[in-house]
Every structure is written in C-alpha cells, then in structure tokens.
Design a protein around this motif. Structure first.
Motif, PDB file in Angstrom:
ATOM      1  N   GLU A  25      28.710  51.749  58.664  1.00  0.00           N
ATOM      2  CA  GLU A  25      28.868  52.642  59.813  1.00  0.00           C
ATOM      3  C   GLU A  25      27.503  52.978  60.367  1.00  0.00           C
ATOM      4  N   LEU A  26      27.377  52.851  61.679  1.00  0.00           N
ATOM      5  CA  LEU A  26      26.152  53.237  62.366  1.00  0.00           C
ATOM      6  C   LEU A  26      26.470  54.337  63.355  1.00  0.00           C
ATOM      7  N   SER A  27      25.574  55.310  63.451  1.00  0.00           N
ATOM      8  CA  SER A  27      25.677  56.367  64.438  1.00  0.00           C
ATOM      9  C   SER A  27      24.448  56.258  65.328  1.00  0.00           C
ATOM     10  N   ILE A  28      24.659  55.977  66.606  1.00  0.00           N
ATOM     11  CA  ILE A  28      23.570  55.704  67.538  1.00  0.00           C
ATOM     12  C   ILE A  28      23.554  56.803  68.590  1.00  0.00           C
ATOM     13  N   ASP A  29      22.445  57.528  68.698  1.00  0.00           N
ATOM     14  CA  ASP A  29      22.299  58.580  69.697  1.00  0.00           C
ATOM     15  C   ASP A  29      21.474  58.065  70.871  1.00  0.00           C
ATOM     16  N   VAL A  30      22.020  58.198  72.074  1.00  0.00           N
ATOM     17  CA  VAL A  30      21.336  57.764  73.291  1.00  0.00           C
ATOM     18  C   VAL A  30      21.487  58.849  74.345  1.00  0.00           C
ATOM     19  N   PRO A  31      20.669  58.788  75.401  1.00  0.00           N
ATOM     20  CA  PRO A  31      20.815  59.769  76.480  1.00  0.00           C
ATOM     21  C   PRO A  31      22.174  59.644  77.175  1.00  0.00           C
ATOM     22  N   SER A  32      22.489  60.641  77.947  1.00  0.00           N
ATOM     23  CA  SER A  32      23.746  60.683  78.683  1.00  0.00           C
ATOM     24  C   SER A  32      23.868  59.499  79.652  1.00  0.00           C
ATOM     25  N   VAL A  33      25.101  59.139  79.980  1.00  0.00           N
ATOM     26  CA  VAL A  33      25.371  58.037  80.909  1.00  0.00           C
ATOM     27  C   VAL A  33      24.858  58.426  82.297  1.00  0.00           C
ATOM     28  N   GLY A  62      18.122  51.933  70.949  1.00  0.00           N
ATOM     29  CA  GLY A  62      18.691  52.891  70.003  1.00  0.00           C
ATOM     30  C   GLY A  62      19.499  52.208  68.916  1.00  0.00           C
ATOM     31  N   ALA A  63      20.254  51.175  69.284  1.00  0.00           N
ATOM     32  CA  ALA A  63      21.069  50.442  68.316  1.00  0.00           C
ATOM     33  C   ALA A  63      20.200  49.648  67.344  1.00  0.00           C
ATOM     34  N   ILE A  64      19.147  49.031  67.840  1.00  0.00           N
ATOM     35  CA  ILE A  64      18.247  48.278  66.962  1.00  0.00           C
ATOM     36  C   ILE A  64      17.551  49.216  65.984  1.00  0.00           C
ATOM     37  N   SER A  65      17.154  50.392  66.475  1.00  0.00           N
ATOM     38  CA  SER A  65      16.523  51.382  65.597  1.00  0.00           C
ATOM     39  C   SER A  65      17.485  51.835  64.497  1.00  0.00           C
ATOM     40  N   ALA A  66      18.750  52.102  64.848  1.00  0.00           N
ATOM     41  CA  ALA A  66      19.751  52.513  63.848  1.00  0.00           C
ATOM     42  C   ALA A  66      20.031  51.381  62.870  1.00  0.00           C
ATOM     43  N   ARG A  67      20.105  50.147  63.372  1.00  0.00           N
ATOM     44  CA  ARG A  67      20.346  48.988  62.499  1.00  0.00           C
ATOM     45  C   ARG A  67      19.196  48.811  61.514  1.00  0.00           C
ATOM     46  N   ASN A  68      17.962  48.914  61.986  1.00  0.00           N
ATOM     47  CA  ASN A  68      16.807  48.773  61.099  1.00  0.00           C
ATOM     48  C   ASN A  68      16.761  49.891  60.061  1.00  0.00           C
ATOM     49  N   GLY A  69      17.163  51.092  60.446  1.00  0.00           N
ATOM     50  CA  GLY A  69      17.247  52.198  59.490  1.00  0.00           C
ATOM     51  C   GLY A  69      18.274  51.930  58.414  1.00  0.00           C
ATOM     52  N   TRP A  70      19.414  51.332  58.800  1.00  0.00           N
ATOM     53  CA  TRP A  70      20.451  50.991  57.817  1.00  0.00           C
ATOM     54  C   TRP A  70      19.926  49.951  56.844  1.00  0.00           C
ATOM     55  N   VAL A  71      19.209  48.936  57.346  1.00  0.00           N
ATOM     56  CA  VAL A  71      18.674  47.887  56.474  1.00  0.00           C
ATOM     57  C   VAL A  71      17.661  48.474  55.492  1.00  0.00           C
ATOM     58  N   GLU A  72      16.768  49.350  55.968  1.00  0.00           N
ATOM     59  CA  GLU A  72      15.785  49.988  55.078  1.00  0.00           C
ATOM     60  C   GLU A  72      16.477  50.836  54.020  1.00  0.00           C
TER      61      GLU A  72
END
Length: 170
Positions: A25-33, A62-72
């Motif tokens: 599970e990934l939780s990705i925070d990004v600015p508003s649409v 944001g998604a790449i940052s969350a993915r890299n955090g999950w891998v670490e």
C-alpha cells in the motif's frame, strides 16, 4: 506514508512452500487538483493541456518518492539490498480530497473531481503516454482489468491537498 496491511487468514492448514502475501500500500500526498482540470470550467485547450502535463508531473514525482520510500523501508526491514518495485497488476485506488475548514460553502462535487483525476491515474501507470511522458510505474495500467477506482472521498481538514491511496489486491 507507508503502512503494512494485516495478512489475510485462509481457512485450513497452510500449504507447504506457499508464503503468505502481504499486500503493498502506498499513500501519495499531492497538491489539490488545479481548477483548469475541472470539467465545468471553460478553458482553452492549450491551458487544459498545460495543466494536465504539469499536474501529471507533480503526481509522478510524489508517486516516485513514495515508491522509493517503500523500497527503502523494505530493505531496512528485510536486511537486504535486493528489493525492487514491480508495478501492481491488480489494485484499488482511493482518492481523498481535503478542503480547508476555513473555506465556506458546500464541499465540491465528487463527480467533477473524479473527471479531473484522469491525469492523476495516468501519472501512476508504468507505460509510456507519448511525448516523453512516462508514468511513475506504480500500477501496470489504469484499465478496468488492473485498477478498481473507489469512490472519491471529500473531507474538511487543515490544508488543501489530495491523498492517493493505492492498495494491492492479492
């Protein structure tokens, strides 16, 4: 934000040699649409294309940052350096839009936000979208055979942002 989901319990004895799968599970925070992406806005096609490109780039980062955090996190937990992210072939995607408490009036229409989130789901995919725009590689494809989109939740909070929660279906 990373979270380990509880493993599902199967009825009956475990099958020898079969490991229990823990869904990712990934939780990705990004600015508003951006307003330019809302379908009821009247806008020039070039302004809309620019907004799609720019918001897609923000979501991709944001998604790449969350993915890299999950891998670490997995490398630290498993004590190995041989952890890699493979795009999810079957998952659910939940979009949670947070509107500031200070904003008066009714909450935005979820249908408009759903239409505006098309560039968001495109940015999560692993395939090339053309024009040099490659997705973040979180999900294999955004088609119905790979992704189940859950209804958009709109909440009041402290800041205006969008949280994308991608959960693997095992």
């Amino acid at each position: 934000t990373l979270r380990r989901l509880p493993t599902s319990r199967r009825q009956g004895p475990p099958v020898p040699g079969e490991a229990e799968m823990t869904p990712r599970e990934l939780s990705i925070d990004v600015p508003s649409v951006p307003f330019e992406l809302l379908p009821n806005r009247r806008k020039h096609w070039a302004a809309h294309a620019r907004a799609v490109r720019d918001y897609g780039a923000v979501v991709r980062l944001g998604a790449i940052s969350a993915r890299n955090g999950w891998v670490e996190w997995q490398m630290a937990e498993q004590g190995t350096i041989d952890v890699d992210w493979m795009p999810l072939s079957c998952c659910t995607v939940q979009v949670v839009a947070t509107i500031p408490r200070s904003r008066r009036g009714p909450l935005p229409d979820p249908d408009n936000l759903a239409a505006a989130c098309k560039s968001l789901s495109d940015a999560l995919t692993a395939r090339d979208r053309g024009h040099g725009q490659v997705g973040a590689g979180i999900i294999e494809d955004d088609g119905p055979e790979h992704v189940t989109l859950l209804p958009i939740r709109i909440e009041r909070g402290d800041a205006e942002n969008v949280r994308i929660i991608v959960t693997e279906v095992v």
